[in-house]
Write an enzyme that holds these catalytic residues in place. Structure first.
Site, PDB file in Angstrom:
ATOM      1  N   ASP A  15      -0.955  -0.410  -6.075  1.00  0.00           N
ATOM      2  CA  ASP A  15      -1.777   0.456  -5.227  1.00  0.00           C
ATOM      3  C   ASP A  15      -2.350   1.583  -6.097  1.00  0.00           C
ATOM      4  O   ASP A  15      -1.641   2.149  -6.940  1.00  0.00           O
ATOM      5  CB  ASP A  15      -0.917   1.059  -4.103  1.00  0.00           C
ATOM      6  CG  ASP A  15      -1.746   1.924  -3.172  1.00  0.00           C
ATOM      7  OD1 ASP A  15      -2.276   1.390  -2.195  1.00  0.00           O
ATOM      8  OD2 ASP A  15      -1.880   3.134  -3.457  1.00  0.00           O
ATOM      9  N   LEU A  38       0.839  -1.216   0.000  1.00  0.00           N
ATOM     10  CA  LEU A  38       0.000   0.000   0.000  1.00  0.00           C
ATOM     11  C   LEU A  38       0.866   1.254   0.000  1.00  0.00           C
ATOM     12  O   LEU A  38       1.957   1.277   0.564  1.00  0.00           O
ATOM     13  CB  LEU A  38      -0.922   0.007   1.222  1.00  0.00           C
ATOM     14  CG  LEU A  38      -1.908  -1.161   1.340  1.00  0.00           C
ATOM     15  CD1 LEU A  38      -2.697  -1.061   2.638  1.00  0.00           C
ATOM     16  CD2 LEU A  38      -2.857  -1.185   0.145  1.00  0.00           C
ATOM     17  N   CYS A  39       0.343   2.314  -0.628  1.00  0.00           N
ATOM     18  CA  CYS A  39       1.024   3.598  -0.637  1.00  0.00           C
ATOM     19  C   CYS A  39       1.109   4.133   0.787  1.00  0.00           C
ATOM     20  O   CYS A  39       0.147   3.958   1.534  1.00  0.00           O
ATOM     21  CB  CYS A  39       0.252   4.590  -1.518  1.00  0.00           C
ATOM     22  SG  CYS A  39       1.345   5.503  -2.597  1.00  0.00           S
ATOM     23  N   PRO A  40       2.176   4.740   1.221  1.00  0.00           N
ATOM     24  CA  PRO A  40       3.295   5.205   0.385  1.00  0.00           C
ATOM     25  C   PRO A  40       4.477   4.236   0.270  1.00  0.00           C
ATOM     26  O   PRO A  40       5.539   4.637  -0.175  1.00  0.00           O
ATOM     27  CB  PRO A  40       3.738   6.464   1.140  1.00  0.00           C
ATOM     28  CG  PRO A  40       3.502   6.115   2.576  1.00  0.00           C
ATOM     29  CD  PRO A  40       2.273   5.258   2.598  1.00  0.00           C
TER      30      PRO A  40
END
Lengths: 71, 368
Positions: free
Chosen positions: A40, A13-15
């Site tokens: 993502d 998942l970001c970041p």
């Protein structure tokens, strides 16, 4: 033509993909390439913003694959 | 009362509104449409509030409808226009999600690009707008505070005699109605009025019909609470009086924040140009590279600061902010700072003093 690396961030998942990329790019030489694989939904737009902010070059290969050249 | 460190855009009811609210429940309890003396009194109160609000917004009282469901005002305003069924709905890329969703469901639609500073592409608007078009635009964006050039947009739309709907949710009456408009959406919250109430403006020279099935000629469900209307009118009068001084003070504070953050924190993306004609005085959106928005929001909360975020990693969001994406702004590490009337400069300075250290620590923890 510099070295070509692959950074697999699929499922992250970001970041996380951008942070991992920032770390990887620090160890590269100008002209080196790295392929980032990430899915993502924020990665694509964040990568374009990252390139603008850091001066590196991004080429979108697909929605989940990106080529980055260190400037 | 202003809570120190509350920079998240949540604002209490204006003291002027709070002062009349309880009394309003005692004075305005009867249905204005009834026949008795109490209803006649309620009608009188409603008309006075309507005239007070209309006067502040610069419209005729007959152009104003109260809605108890303020989130529905913009969708209803658009669907009540005769052009909605067959015409083209043109929306900005940074409009609210429900307006973008409405455009996606219409027969014909177009989404207007925005620049990196968040301004709508007026050349594309010129190309897209036709006589049967409806253009839906925000006066300002609530995430970034970016203000559109309503004067120029209204000239473009007016030249085609198309319809123009303006959503004033973010700016409230800080931004004035342009010369040409069809409908407008003013939630009472936009002037620190009560939630659960909004105002739909319908320009008397434009055609509009209630899109809800009704056997009457009413232009709204009339399900609003009269005491909330009275509190909204008092809040608006008080809020506008406060704004005369507060707008300039908040503008100076956000300008200082923009300058200090850009100088003290490397790799930050601050939304919008910050020019006074292109931004609200009290909102600042900052995205910080290699930081989790959720961790940043939580770290600031531990220091007593409440901020909002457009980052997907913040618990309430599933997708990253479409507004930041449309502007090409970094979506992660995002915080939205919204300063309310009465905020103390000392709180803002404490925030600015703490932020670089928090960012540095979070980046170290992330290994960035």
């Amino acid at each position: 033509m510099g070295e070509n690396l692959v950074l697999d961030c699929l499922g992250a998942l970001c970041p996380t993909p951008i942070i991992q990329l920032s770390k990887a790019v620090r160890t590269m030489n100008p002209g080196d390439h790295i392929t980032l694989k990430a899915d993502d939904p924020a990665t694509k737009s964040d990568l374009i913003a990252w390139a603008r902010m850091t001066g590196n070059h991004v080429t979108i290969i697909s929605e989940t694959s990106f080529d980055i050249e260190k400037s | 009362m202003v809570t120190a460190g509350a920079f998240d855009g949540e604002r209490p009811l204006h003291p002027a509104g709070a002062a009349v609210l309880l009394a309003a429940f005692e004075r305005g309890w009867a249905q204005p449409g009834g026949l008795g003396e109490a209803s006649a009194h309620s009608r009188h109160l409603l008309q006075a509030a309507r005239e007070e609000i209309a006067g502040h917004l610069g419209v005729n009282p007959t152009e104003l409808e109260f809605w108890g469901e303020s989130a529905l005002i913009s969708p209803m305003a658009l669907q009540g226009m005769p052009a909605f069924t067959e015409g083209k709905l043109i929306v900005g890329a940074t409009e609210r999600q429900e307006i973008l969703a409405l455009a996606a469901r219409t027969k014909s639609s177009a989404t207007l690009r925005v620049s990196h500073s968040g301004l709508i592409d007026h050349d594309q608007l010129l190309e897209e707008v036709e006589r049967d078009s409806i253009v839906a635009i925000q006066s300002a964006n609530i995430e970034t505070g970016v203000c559109q050039n309503l004067k120029e947009i209204s000239q473009i739309v007016g030249a085609m005699k198309a319809e123009l709907h303006i959503d004033y949710s973010a700016s409230g009456p800080l931004v004035r109605l342009p010369h040409y408009w069809s409908t407008a959406d003013f939630p009472a919250k936009s002037w620190d009025g009560p939630s659960g109430l909004g105002v739909m403006l319908i320009n008397k020279s434009h055609r509009w019909a209630n899109p809800l099935a009704t056997a009457t000629t009413r232009r709204s469900p009339e399900s609003y609470s009269l005491p909330l209307v009275l509190a909204a009118a008092a809040s608006l009068t008080g809020w506008l009086a406060d704004s005369k001084n507060e707008s300039e003070r908040l503008r100076n504070l956000t300008t200082m924040m923009r300058e200090v953050i850009a100088r003290t924190i490397p790799d930050v993306d601050i939304a919008g140009s910050g020019k006074s004609e292109e931004s609200l005085p009290h909102i600042l959106s900052v995205s910080i590279l290699n930081i989790s928005g959720e961790r940043l929001v939580n770290a600031l909360a531990r220091e007593g600061f409440a901020v909002a975020s457009g980052s997907a990693c913040v618990a309430s969001a599933i997708e990253p902010s479409h507004v930041l994406q449309a502007m090409g702004i970094l979506t992660h590490g995002n915080i939205r700072i919204s300063l309310m009337h009465g905020v103390q400069e000392s709180d803002v300075k404490r925030f600015l003093a703490l932020l670089p250290g928090i960012i540095s620590q979070l980046r170290t923890e992330a290994g960035a």
